[in-house]
Design an enzyme around this catalytic site. Structure first.
Site, PDB file in Angstrom:
ATOM      1  N   HIS A   1      20.829   0.330 -21.094  1.00  0.00           N
ATOM      2  CA  HIS A   1      20.668  -1.007 -22.128  1.00  0.00           C
ATOM      3  C   HIS A   1      20.614  -1.407 -21.840  1.00  0.00           C
ATOM      4  O   HIS A   1      20.081  -2.566 -22.254  1.00  0.00           O
ATOM      5  CB  HIS A   1      21.530  -0.660 -23.390  1.00  0.00           C
ATOM      6  CG  HIS A   1      21.658   0.922 -24.383  1.00  0.00           C
ATOM      7  ND1 HIS A   1      22.528   1.496 -23.940  1.00  0.00           N
ATOM      8  CD2 HIS A   1      20.305   1.512 -24.922  1.00  0.00           C
ATOM      9  CE1 HIS A   1      22.318   2.685 -25.240  1.00  0.00           C
ATOM     10  NE2 HIS A   1      21.220   2.854 -25.437  1.00  0.00           N
TER      11      HIS A   1
ATOM     12  N   GLY B   1      12.992   2.520 -22.639  1.00  0.00           N
ATOM     13  CA  GLY B   1      14.004   3.538 -21.797  1.00  0.00           C
ATOM     14  C   GLY B   1      12.607   4.678 -21.348  1.00  0.00           C
ATOM     15  O   GLY B   1      12.425   5.229 -22.638  1.00  0.00           O
TER      16      GLY B   1
END
Lengths: 298, 298
Positions: A40, A150
């Site tokens: 993150h 991601g």
């Protein structure tokens, strides 16, 4: 950094930030389910590079979890999340309750077909309807210029890109590379579920993907079946691993190759993806191999 | 007034208009399928009243037509439409081709459940998925503050309001009253399909709705069944009319009343709605009766 918990507060804070930083300032959104890790953090850094206002959302979205999945037990740690976000220079953290996001159960669902039908879409029916619906809500609430995801969930990236294209949503989807531990394990909030033994055995995932990539690139494996054989033989070195899927597909269309199709002929990027369970913990990982065409441009 | 045919042009013209008229200027959107009449004109006038920039879209959306419906033959007259829009002071007319809106077939569909299941949703499966998907695309393209829809398609208003609430879309849905010919026929682009004889017989629709409303308000009809009986007896005075549905429901939730439920007890607005075919032409009409509570506030 400000923390807001309601849509009204968020819109008001964003308006202030925009008038502070110029109306042409780009807003970058990092949607997360919290329990933030360095994966993150890499998204936040990318957002910070490319936009003037960085918003992260932390919301464990109930409608993307199926019955018997880990919605209730999904790891949460708000204090730690806020510390990381602060450190990465995030401007605004949006942490709504379930009631704020779904004051009544939603009657509206966004469904993407085709790209949702394999991989995690096949193992987790309804999962991607939950993802596209909540991401669309977050886009409507934050109205970002860019959103960062991601590549660990490569299918999620493909599905959201499809939604954005189809619905003319004016948001750039920015895929970011998988971040791994030094020993190769892809970062995931769910890694915390793993026992020490499973944690050690889980290294077969990244090892199998690396081996498959090398086998494909060296010509040792030429077909989807041969690539999967490489994956399976290495994953099975772990006595605890239970394979959910190993797949070889085009990216971002996510069309599977025929078992015996010669992959050296391919002119799409190829995704080698897997999902494997260790006890109750289901991990996913993948590697993306550029098409020959893309490589030749480099 | 400018006419634009691509999304890129539209976004660029809107940017110019915004910087001309102030960034806080509200954008009002009137989505239409063209063949504009005074019903559409009333929407444009309302948009002009409430917003600083008025955009109309003209797009016959293929994905909201079922097999065997009138997509190919739906009436079109661009020159006449542009004349009307110009006269009403519209700023921007967006007339995309099917290829511009769907360069490839959409894999993404927005589905609203419950409110789509009766009335036209029951007669036209998939119709409202097409409507919500295209309206969502138009909202993403134009990014309006307000969007204007006629109450002739009351279910469409209810479905879009549900979508906007569920997905946190930052657009006000402004419902506008049905516009009728002097003799009571609700304006519709499809009226042009009617023969002179059917045009005359079609007056049973508005007459039956007025009679049903009066019967309900006078207490002569007290239940949904009695209201439907009034509708059916008048519609059947036309030898050409073939009833698709006559329904009595709460609005905007579109939950049907029980056949013998006493409607005088109701505390929701009540929608009396019908769809009737004259030959191949399917017409809809309705009347909305405020709840007693709402009336008592007047």
């Amino acid at each position: 950094m400000k923390v807001v918990r309601t849509i009204t507060e968020l819109r008001s804070e964003l308006k202030d930030l925009k008038s502070e930083r110029g109306v042409d300032g780009k807003i970058g959104l990092v949607p997360t389910m919290g329990f933030l890790h360095q994966g993150h953090a890499s998204l936040m850094r990318k957002a910070k590079d490319l936009s003037q206002i960085v918003v992260i959302s932390i919301f464990v979205n109930p409608i993307q979890f199926g019955p018997g999945e880990d919605f209730e037990t999904y790891p949460r740690n708000e204090a730690q999340d806020l510390e990381l976000a602060e450190k990465e220079g995030v401007d605004l953290v949006f942490i709504p309750t379930v009631e704020e996001m779904y004051p009544v159960p939603t009657k509206t669902i966004i469904h993407v077909s085709a790209v949702t039908e394999r991989l995690c879409g096949a193992s987790r029916p309804g999962h991607f309807d939950g993802v596209t619906t909540v991401v669309s809500k977050l886009f409507n609430i934050v109205q970002p210029d860019m959103a960062f995801f991601g590549m660990k969930d490569a299918q999620q990236v493909a599905v959201l890109q499809q939604m954005v294209n189809d619905l003319n949503i004016n948001v750039d989807i920015v895929p970011c590379p998988i971040i791994r531990e030094q020993d190769g394990l892809a970062l995931s909030s769910r890694n915390v579920y793993l026992s020490a033994e499973d944690r050690a055995q889980a290294l077969v995932l990244s090892r199998s993907l690396q081996a498959a990539k090398q086998a494909l690139e060296s010509g040792e494996a030429r077909t989807a079946q041969e690539v999967r054989d490489v994956l399976v033989s290495i994953i099975n070195q772990s006595s605890h691993a239970v394979i959910d899927y190993t797949e070889v597909l085009s990216f971002p269309t996510l069309e599977p190759y025929e078992d015996h199709e010669d992959l050296s002929e391919r002119n799409h990027a190829t995704l080698i993806a897997l999902a494997v369970k260790f006890g109750k913990t289901r991990l996913i990982d993948n590697v993306l191999i550029e098409s020959k065409e893309e490589c030749s441009h480099v």
